[in-house]
Motif scaffolding. Structure first.
Motif, PDB file in Angstrom:
ATOM      1  N   VAL A 181      62.488  39.320  61.222  1.00  0.00           N
ATOM      2  CA  VAL A 181      63.357  39.196  62.082  1.00  0.00           C
ATOM      3  C   VAL A 181      63.075  40.740  62.396  1.00  0.00           C
ATOM      4  CG1 VAL A 181      64.938  40.433  63.489  1.00  0.00           C
ATOM      5  CG2 VAL A 181      65.484  38.394  61.338  1.00  0.00           C
ATOM      6  N   GLU A 182      62.055  41.225  61.699  1.00  0.00           N
ATOM      7  CA  GLU A 182      61.465  42.299  62.375  1.00  0.00           C
ATOM      8  C   GLU A 182      60.452  42.420  62.566  1.00  0.00           C
ATOM      9  OE1 GLU A 182      62.980  46.239  63.377  1.00  0.00           O
ATOM     10  OE2 GLU A 182      64.634  44.966  63.315  1.00  0.00           O
ATOM     11  N   LEU A 183      59.031  41.731  62.615  1.00  0.00           N
ATOM     12  CA  LEU A 183      58.294  41.785  62.786  1.00  0.00           C
ATOM     13  C   LEU A 183      58.324  40.744  63.798  1.00  0.00           C
ATOM     14  CD1 LEU A 183      56.446  41.643  58.719  1.00  0.00           C
ATOM     15  CD2 LEU A 183      56.329  42.878  60.508  1.00  0.00           C
TER      16      LEU A 183
ATOM     17  N   GLY B 139      57.040  40.624  70.549  1.00  0.00           N
ATOM     18  CA  GLY B 139      57.904  39.946  71.082  1.00  0.00           C
ATOM     19  C   GLY B 139      58.303  39.442  70.993  1.00  0.00           C
ATOM     20  N   TYR B 140      59.475  38.427  69.871  1.00  0.00           N
ATOM     21  CA  TYR B 140      59.795  37.467  69.694  1.00  0.00           C
ATOM     22  C   TYR B 140      61.159  37.724  69.111  1.00  0.00           C
ATOM     23  CZ  TYR B 140      55.251  34.890  69.630  1.00  0.00           C
ATOM     24  OH  TYR B 140      54.042  34.264  70.496  1.00  0.00           O
TER      25      TYR B 140
ATOM     26  N   TYR C 197      52.929  28.724  65.001  1.00  0.00           N
ATOM     27  CA  TYR C 197      53.892  28.827  64.272  1.00  0.00           C
ATOM     28  C   TYR C 197      53.347  30.205  63.752  1.00  0.00           C
ATOM     29  CZ  TYR C 197      54.254  24.013  62.583  1.00  0.00           C
ATOM     30  OH  TYR C 197      54.932  22.973  62.550  1.00  0.00           O
ATOM     31  N   TYR C 198      54.414  30.834  62.847  1.00  0.00           N
ATOM     32  CA  TYR C 198      54.525  32.688  62.409  1.00  0.00           C
ATOM     33  C   TYR C 198      54.244  32.084  60.976  1.00  0.00           C
ATOM     34  CZ  TYR C 198      56.826  36.630  60.442  1.00  0.00           C
ATOM     35  OH  TYR C 198      56.982  38.427  59.820  1.00  0.00           O
ATOM     36  N   LEU C 199      53.429  32.850  60.529  1.00  0.00           N
ATOM     37  CA  LEU C 199      53.213  32.744  58.681  1.00  0.00           C
ATOM     38  C   LEU C 199      53.301  34.115  58.332  1.00  0.00           C
ATOM     39  CD1 LEU C 199      49.906  29.871  59.192  1.00  0.00           C
ATOM     40  CD2 LEU C 199      52.278  29.521  58.551  1.00  0.00           C
TER      41      LEU C 199
ATOM     42  N   GLN D 230      49.207  43.544  60.175  1.00  0.00           N
ATOM     43  CA  GLN D 230      49.035  43.836  58.849  1.00  0.00           C
ATOM     44  C   GLN D 230      49.841  45.423  59.098  1.00  0.00           C
ATOM     45  OE1 GLN D 230      46.182  42.756  56.497  1.00  0.00           O
ATOM     46  NE2 GLN D 230      46.936  45.316  55.632  1.00  0.00           N
ATOM     47  N   LYS D 231      51.303  45.366  59.045  1.00  0.00           N
ATOM     48  CA  LYS D 231      51.949  46.841  58.751  1.00  0.00           C
ATOM     49  C   LYS D 231      52.165  47.742  57.880  1.00  0.00           C
ATOM     50  CE  LYS D 231      53.174  47.610  61.789  1.00  0.00           C
ATOM     51  NZ  LYS D 231      53.580  47.903  63.172  1.00  0.00           N
TER      52      LYS D 231
END
Length: 435
Positions: free
Chosen positions: A234-236, A241-242, A346-348, A378-379
């Motif tokens: 959710v945070e990423l 922007g989503y 897709y978000y992977l 990449q965080k």
């Protein structure tokens, strides 16, 4: 001036609200419609429990057959499938119009009920089965009847929308947000139907049948709930922007339809992303009208009762005008062919060691399946995770361009076998107007 007798079977939350509205606003309804609707009987098995509105004693009964015998319009608000189906079919066989809020029954066994109503030329209303007080079914059947429906995107469950809103706004984990929803009365003691996606699936199945004019085998609906949503994603997603929503989707793709429910990232600037708390919204796109959006309270005694009574009024008009009623769904179209190989972005997310060459290994597998990468995040300084053998494990996020579901799933099976991937990959689908 006409006179229509109305009976209610099932006096729970919605039944009580419906009885209250029919009694309390009887004069207003008569003034607006020119029809007098008289509540004649209300059936329930337990008249001892406390309700927010006390049904007059002379209207109460425990015998549902008494309601059918004495009514012109029978309102079924029992819920479930077995007894509710029996009630509706008996009412239709007795020549009575029917109104129901039973999404579960209509989504899974609606064909038999609609065919019975069609055979007997009787009105059947089910506005309250989707979206509570939001008039989305009437919009599909009437206001948008001249349009080819291109797609429907809906936030159709208030419980899950509340949970995801709290996770997004306050960085809560799923269990904490669910507990809060229960404390506020937004989630049932057993919230499985909501959080596992089945409630929304029943609703989108009904909308898809109306929009595309054919029977839908409910087993063909893809259903994935929010139980496994991680607040990290959710945070990423927020950083990208989503906003994450449990989205119900119906789309026409050539001769097939996609009907699915799953957690979905929507761009935070889009209207659906801004629907927060327990509210519902449905966006319908037609070939001539373009995009239309319907927003409001998707559950609760009073909003749902409003939708039930709207159908009761339509049933009264049908009875007094002696007009031919059209079937809700054009079953002559046959069974809808459901497309299961979705075409989506897709978000992977992969948990991987923070070292060179990792991205290349994953990208090579994606390329083998014709999956194109749109962006990478990449965080390492924010989201470090303790790893195996002293390695620093970080989340690697890849956003893809549109790809087929089968290709994505096959690629993930291979990627999961790579030594550099620590845990099972996370997949979240993305709906975005720009793509």
């Amino acid at each position: 001036m006409g006179f229509v007798r109305v009976g209610i079977i099932g006096c729970g939350t919605v039944g009580t609200g419906t009885a209250k509205l029919l009694i309390q606003n009887a004069d207003l309804i008569k003034k607006k419609t020119g029809i007098e609707f008289k509540l004649v009987k209300v059936a329930d098995i337990d008249w001892e429990r406390k309700r927010e509105f006390e049904v007059p004693k002379e209207l109460r009964t425990t015998d549902y057959k008494e309601v059918i015998d004495n009514s012109d319009v029978v309102v079924e608000l029992v819920g479930g499938k077995t007894f509710a189906k029996k009630v509706i079919l008996e009412a239709l066989e007795a020549g009575k119009c029917v109104v129901t809020a039973n999404k579960h029954l209509l989504a899974e066994e609606g064909k038999e009920i609609f065919e019975e109503a069609k055979k007997r030329n009787l009105f059947i209303g089910f506005e309250a089965s989707v979206g509570g007080g939001i008039p989305v079914i009437k919009a599909l059947r009437e206001g948008l009847a001249g349009n080819k429906i291109l797609n429907i995107l809906g936030i159709l469950n208030g419980t899950t929308n509340y949970i995801l809103t709290r996770m997004f706004e306050e960085n809560l984990d799923f269990e904490t947000a669910l507990k809060e929803a229960k404390e506020k009365g937004y989630a049932e003691a057993d919230p499985s139907l909501d959080i596992d996606g089945w409630d929304a699936a029943h609703k989108i199945a009904i909308l898809a049948m109306l929009a595309y004019g054919g029977y839908l085998d409910f087993n063909d609906v893809y259903v994935e709930g929010i139980r496994n949503v991680d607040k990290l994603d959710v945070e990423l997603g927020k950083e990208l922007g989503y906003t994450l929503k449990l989205l119900a989707i119906a789309k026409k793709v050539d001769s097939e339809v996609e009907v699915r429910v799953h957690p979905t990232f929507i761009h935070s600037e889009e209207a659906l992303a801004k629907v927060s708390g327990v509210y519902n919204a449905v966006m319908i796109e037609g070939d001539f009208v373009g995009k239309t959006m319907f927003y409001g309270q998707g559950a609760g005694s009073h909003p749902t009762a409003s939708a039930v009574v709207a159908d009761v009024i339509d049933a009264g008009r049908f009875l007094l005008c002696s007009s031919k009623v059209l079937p809700p769904v054009n079953w002559e179209e046959g069974e809808l062919k459901v497309r299961k190989n979705f075409y989506s972005r897709y978000y992977l997310r992969f948990d991987v060691p923070d070292k060179p060459g990792v991205l290349a290994k994953i990208a090579n597998v994606l390329a083998d399946y014709n999956i194109s990468i749109a962006s990478v995040l990449q965080k390492e300084m924010v989201c470090k995770i303790a790893g195996r053998e002293g390695e620093t494990i970080v989340p690697l996020v890849i956003l893809t361009h549109k790809a087929f579901e089968e290709d994505i799933q096959n690629a993930l099976k291979e990627i999961q076998k790579l030594p550099v991937v620590v845990d099972k990959p996370v997949l979240i689908r993305v709906e975005e107007e720009a793509y």
